[in-house]
Design a protein around this motif. Structure first.
Motif, mmCIF file in Angstrom:
data_model
loop_
_atom_site.group_PDB
_atom_site.id
_atom_site.type_symbol
_atom_site.label_atom_id
_atom_site.label_comp_id
_atom_site.label_asym_id
_atom_site.label_seq_id
_atom_site.Cartn_x
_atom_site.Cartn_y
_atom_site.Cartn_z
ATOM 1 N N ARG A 1 50.161 -31.913 22.022
ATOM 2 C CA ARG A 1 49.745 -31.497 20.510
ATOM 3 C C ARG A 1 49.609 -29.925 20.445
ATOM 4 N NH1 ARG A 1 45.250 -34.464 18.585
ATOM 5 N NH2 ARG A 1 45.984 -36.478 19.626
ATOM 6 N N LEU A 2 48.899 -29.486 21.547
ATOM 7 C CA LEU A 2 48.857 -28.134 21.368
ATOM 8 C C LEU A 2 49.762 -27.158 21.263
ATOM 9 C CD1 LEU A 2 45.774 -26.636 22.348
ATOM 10 C CD2 LEU A 2 47.119 -26.634 24.896
ATOM 11 N N VAL A 3 50.941 -27.620 21.836
ATOM 12 C CA VAL A 3 52.110 -26.617 21.666
ATOM 13 C C VAL A 3 53.167 -27.188 20.796
ATOM 14 C CG1 VAL A 3 51.788 -25.336 23.976
ATOM 15 C CG2 VAL A 3 53.166 -27.378 23.819
ATOM 16 N N THR A 4 53.112 -28.455 20.246
ATOM 17 C CA THR A 4 54.177 -29.058 19.712
ATOM 18 C C THR A 4 54.848 -28.232 18.639
ATOM 19 O OG1 THR A 4 52.488 -30.861 18.939
ATOM 20 C CG2 THR A 4 54.432 -31.697 19.885
ATOM 21 N N ALA A 5 53.822 -27.401 17.780
ATOM 22 C CA ALA A 5 54.283 -26.561 16.441
ATOM 23 C C ALA A 5 55.188 -25.482 17.110
ATOM 24 C CB ALA A 5 52.919 -26.110 15.970
ATOM 25 N N VAL A 6 55.222 -24.948 18.399
ATOM 26 C CA VAL A 6 55.948 -23.926 18.812
ATOM 27 C C VAL A 6 57.333 -24.393 19.105
ATOM 28 C CG1 VAL A 6 56.404 -22.423 20.899
ATOM 29 C CG2 VAL A 6 54.058 -22.873 20.053
ATOM 30 N N PHE A 7 57.477 -25.730 19.490
ATOM 31 C CA PHE A 7 58.869 -26.370 19.425
ATOM 32 C C PHE A 7 59.835 -27.117 18.557
ATOM 33 C CE2 PHE A 7 56.697 -25.496 23.837
ATOM 34 C CZ PHE A 7 57.812 -24.715 24.237
ATOM 35 N N THR A 8 58.784 -27.089 17.288
ATOM 36 C CA THR A 8 59.559 -28.016 16.227
ATOM 37 C C THR A 8 60.990 -27.118 16.067
ATOM 38 O OG1 THR A 8 58.541 -26.631 14.605
ATOM 39 C CG2 THR A 8 57.411 -28.497 14.952
ATOM 40 N N PRO A 9 61.882 -28.202 15.354
ATOM 41 C CA PRO A 9 63.209 -27.578 14.913
ATOM 42 C C PRO A 9 63.033 -26.361 14.046
ATOM 43 C CG PRO A 9 63.231 -29.949 14.629
ATOM 44 C CD PRO A 9 61.782 -29.445 14.964
ATOM 45 N N ARG A 10 62.040 -26.183 13.042
ATOM 46 C CA ARG A 10 61.859 -24.881 12.336
ATOM 47 C C ARG A 10 61.493 -23.726 13.116
ATOM 48 N NH1 ARG A 10 57.618 -24.877 8.108
ATOM 49 N NH2 ARG A 10 58.137 -22.657 7.032
ATOM 50 N N ALA A 11 60.576 -24.006 13.982
ATOM 51 C CA ALA A 11 60.216 -23.027 14.835
ATOM 52 C C ALA A 11 61.253 -22.585 15.709
ATOM 53 C CB ALA A 11 59.000 -23.321 15.746
ATOM 54 N N ILE A 12 62.106 -23.145 16.208
ATOM 55 C CA ILE A 12 63.217 -22.812 17.145
ATOM 56 C C ILE A 12 64.203 -22.351 16.243
ATOM 57 C CG2 ILE A 12 65.042 -24.043 18.650
ATOM 58 C CD1 ILE A 12 62.098 -23.814 19.814
ATOM 59 N N ARG A 13 64.178 -22.830 14.949
ATOM 60 C CA ARG A 13 65.538 -22.069 14.215
ATOM 61 C C ARG A 13 65.183 -20.368 13.988
ATOM 62 N NH1 ARG A 13 66.095 -26.908 11.602
ATOM 63 N NH2 ARG A 13 64.567 -26.417 9.922
ATOM 64 N N ALA A 14 63.883 -20.366 14.059
ATOM 65 C CA ALA A 14 63.410 -18.961 13.570
ATOM 66 C C ALA A 14 63.881 -17.997 15.142
ATOM 67 C CB ALA A 14 62.057 -18.759 13.668
ATOM 68 N N LEU A 15 64.230 -18.622 16.149
ATOM 69 C CA LEU A 15 64.797 -17.679 17.336
ATOM 70 C C LEU A 15 66.239 -17.435 17.205
ATOM 71 C CD1 LEU A 15 62.676 -19.813 20.196
ATOM 72 C CD2 LEU A 15 61.808 -17.691 18.931
ATOM 73 N N GLN A 16 66.719 -17.992 16.397
ATOM 74 C CA GLN A 16 68.376 -18.099 16.307
ATOM 75 C C GLN A 16 69.032 -16.571 16.629
ATOM 76 O OE1 GLN A 16 69.480 -19.935 12.950
ATOM 77 N NE2 GLN A 16 70.198 -21.810 13.906
ATOM 78 N N ASP A 17 68.435 -15.676 15.859
ATOM 79 C CA ASP A 17 68.969 -14.396 15.994
ATOM 80 C C ASP A 17 68.744 -13.865 17.389
ATOM 81 O OD1 ASP A 17 69.738 -14.768 13.559
ATOM 82 O OD2 ASP A 17 68.333 -13.386 12.597
ATOM 83 N N SER A 18 67.547 -13.931 18.100
ATOM 84 C CA SER A 18 67.057 -13.334 19.048
ATOM 85 C C SER A 18 68.116 -13.927 20.174
ATOM 86 C CB SER A 18 65.832 -13.241 19.497
ATOM 87 O OG SER A 18 65.398 -14.482 19.635
ATOM 88 N N VAL A 19 68.118 -15.321 20.344
ATOM 89 C CA VAL A 19 68.867 -16.092 21.367
ATOM 90 C C VAL A 19 70.366 -15.379 21.202
ATOM 91 C CG1 VAL A 19 69.819 -18.292 22.061
ATOM 92 C CG2 VAL A 19 67.280 -17.960 21.131
ATOM 93 N N ALA A 20 70.878 -15.509 20.058
ATOM 94 C CA ALA A 20 72.282 -14.813 19.769
ATOM 95 C C ALA A 20 72.417 -13.611 20.246
ATOM 96 C CB ALA A 20 72.802 -14.904 18.316
ATOM 97 N N ALA A 21 71.526 -12.644 20.217
ATOM 98 C CA ALA A 21 71.529 -11.429 20.569
ATOM 99 C C ALA A 21 71.724 -11.315 22.110
ATOM 100 C CB ALA A 21 70.680 -10.253 20.286
#
Ligand code: HEM
Length: 419
Positions: free
Chosen positions: A115-135
């Protein structure tokens, strides 16, 4: 030699140096989908010199329904009893150490720590990384194409997850090379080029990685930042901070799980597409295919081939009697080719849908990083697909000797000039 003697040994790391023994897994699924496999004696190096070490043997579960059934009954097939890795812990201290790792825990401790880190890996949290992963993916592919040559493993498949992980954890990007070396040594324990079966070197890697993590944790407690290192170093579970050992173990699991697996997915996917020009060209023409294609490549490659469980009581699986304490190995790589679930299971079909592959496992230990891995693989394939028709393999494709991950160490090639 009898036909039996010629069968590849699915338990031996060297078997996988020449490829996954899919034909043998197909035979096992057909003849005995839950069967007893004795383990080979393997050479290890330690303080006392070279020694032979032999595991207890295990029940190999190779069918899709068998793997699903065991994964859905964690109270019967435990991750905590002896850990989730194939090698048996050698001492009680080794087992205690292993149990600090999320993947080697059972409920209720497992759900509390997870539970400690589930929030970091939710679909929403991961969507926020889209631009940096794409770059990152754009930069890596552009650099490789400009140079006209690259090793797909080192220059693309390994680099993207390492860069993303460094960002997520909040570590300097240049430190990704440390993460790379540590995870090669740990996951490549059986490979002569990496861990070489050296138990002392394995322990040293743990020590070095833990020292590094503890130093960063101390800095983050003094000056917190918006990163995963700070979250791990400062969060509390049941009113107390993680102990140093718990913190380091969780950190190292993320480092290893977050880079090795995705690396092997990307390089395995590229190799699969290079071997099938029709599918390769289809993907470069039709980007809408990417989500289904990524799932199919996950099924096809199955970067993590198996995880282990231990029976908590006498029980039954696939018509076989399993005794309390028996080792039970869930072969995802075999379940993913089960013809009872996948039509034309030995054919790569990028538009396969539905695709109930088990590459991320199933049940309470379902991969925490699944959304992140999908994002990274899709993004890299989107960047790379238009260039793949011009990519020629120029040297040997070298496979990792491991019965755990389905990995490539090298896939060298060059981009030919456009015609
Ligand atoms: C293609 C990439 C990946 C594959 C194939 C993969 C595969 C798996 C599998 C099969 C499990 C289940 C373990 C079990 O049943 O005992 C798992 C668990 C886990 N994965 Fe992944 N993984 C991938 C990427 C990632 C990434 C990117 C991260 C994190 C950054 C990650 C973190 C984890 C963690 C922390 C667990 C343990 C979960 C638990 O025990 O509750 N994985 N992964």
């Amino acid at each position: 030699m009898s036909p039996v003697a010629q069968r590849p040994d699915v338990a031996h790391p060297q078997t996988y140096g020449v490829g996954v023994p899919h034909a043998e897994f197909a035979r096992m699924r057909r003849d005995e989908p839950v069967c007893w496999v004795p383990e080979p004696a393997l050479w290890r190096r330690g303080g006392a010199g070279r020694m032979l070490s032999q595991g207890s043997g295990f029940w190999a579960v190779t069918s899709h329904d068998g793997v699903v059934a065991a994964s859905r009954q964690p109270e019967l097939f435990s991750s905590g009893r002896k850990g989730a890795f194939l090698p048996d812990p050698r001492t009680t201290a080794d087992l205690e150490q292993a149990r600090q790792l999320l993947v080697n825990m059972d409920a209720p401790q497992h759900s509390r720590i997870r539970r400690l880190v589930t929030a970091v890996f939710t679909p929403r949290a991961i969507r926020a990384l889209q631009d940096s992963v794409a770059a990152h993916a754009h930069h890596l592919v552009r650099r490789a194409v400009r140079r006209q040559e690259c090793d797909v493993v080192a220059d693309l498949a390994a680099e993207l997850p390492l860069l993303v992980l460094a960002d997520l954890l909040g570590l300097p990007r240049e430190d990704r090379h440390l993460l790379h070396r540590w995870s090669n040594n740990l996951v490549g324990f059986d490979d002569p080029e990496y861990g070489g079966g050296d138990v002392e070197a394995y322990r040293r890697t743990f020590f070095e990685a833990f020292q590094y993590a503890l130093e960063v944790a101390a800095q983050r407690r003094r000056s917190p930042r918006d990163d995963l290192m700070t979250l791990l170093a400062t969060s509390e579970v049941d009113g107390r901070r993680l102990s140093d050992r718990e913190f380091c173990s969780f950190w190292l699991l993320l480092v290893v799980a977050g880079n090795e697996t995705t690396r092997h997915l990307i390089s395995g996917a590229v190799l699969a597409l290079l071997s099938d020009p029709a599918q390769r060209d289809r993907l470069s023409r039709d980007g809408t295919l990417l989500p289904e294609a990524t799932e199919e490549l996950l099924r096809w490659v199955t970067p993590i081939m198996q995880f282990r469980r231990t029976a908590t009581q006498d029980t039954e699986l696939g018509g076989r009697s399993i005794a309390e304490g028996d080792k039970v190995v869930l072969w995802y790589v075999s379940a993913n080719r089960d013809a009872r679930v996948f039509d034309d299971a030995d054919t790569l079909r990028l538009d396969r849908d539905p695709n109930p592959h088990l590459s991320f496992g199933m049940g309470p230990h379902f991969c925490l990083g699944a959304h992140l891995a999908r994002l990274e693989a899709q993004t890299m394939l989107r960047e790379l697909a238009p260039h793949l028709a011009r990519f020629e393999v120029t040297g040997p494709v070298v496979r990792l000797e491991s019965n755990f991950v389905n990995g490539l160490k090298s896939l060298p090639g060059r981009f030919t000039s456009p015609r």
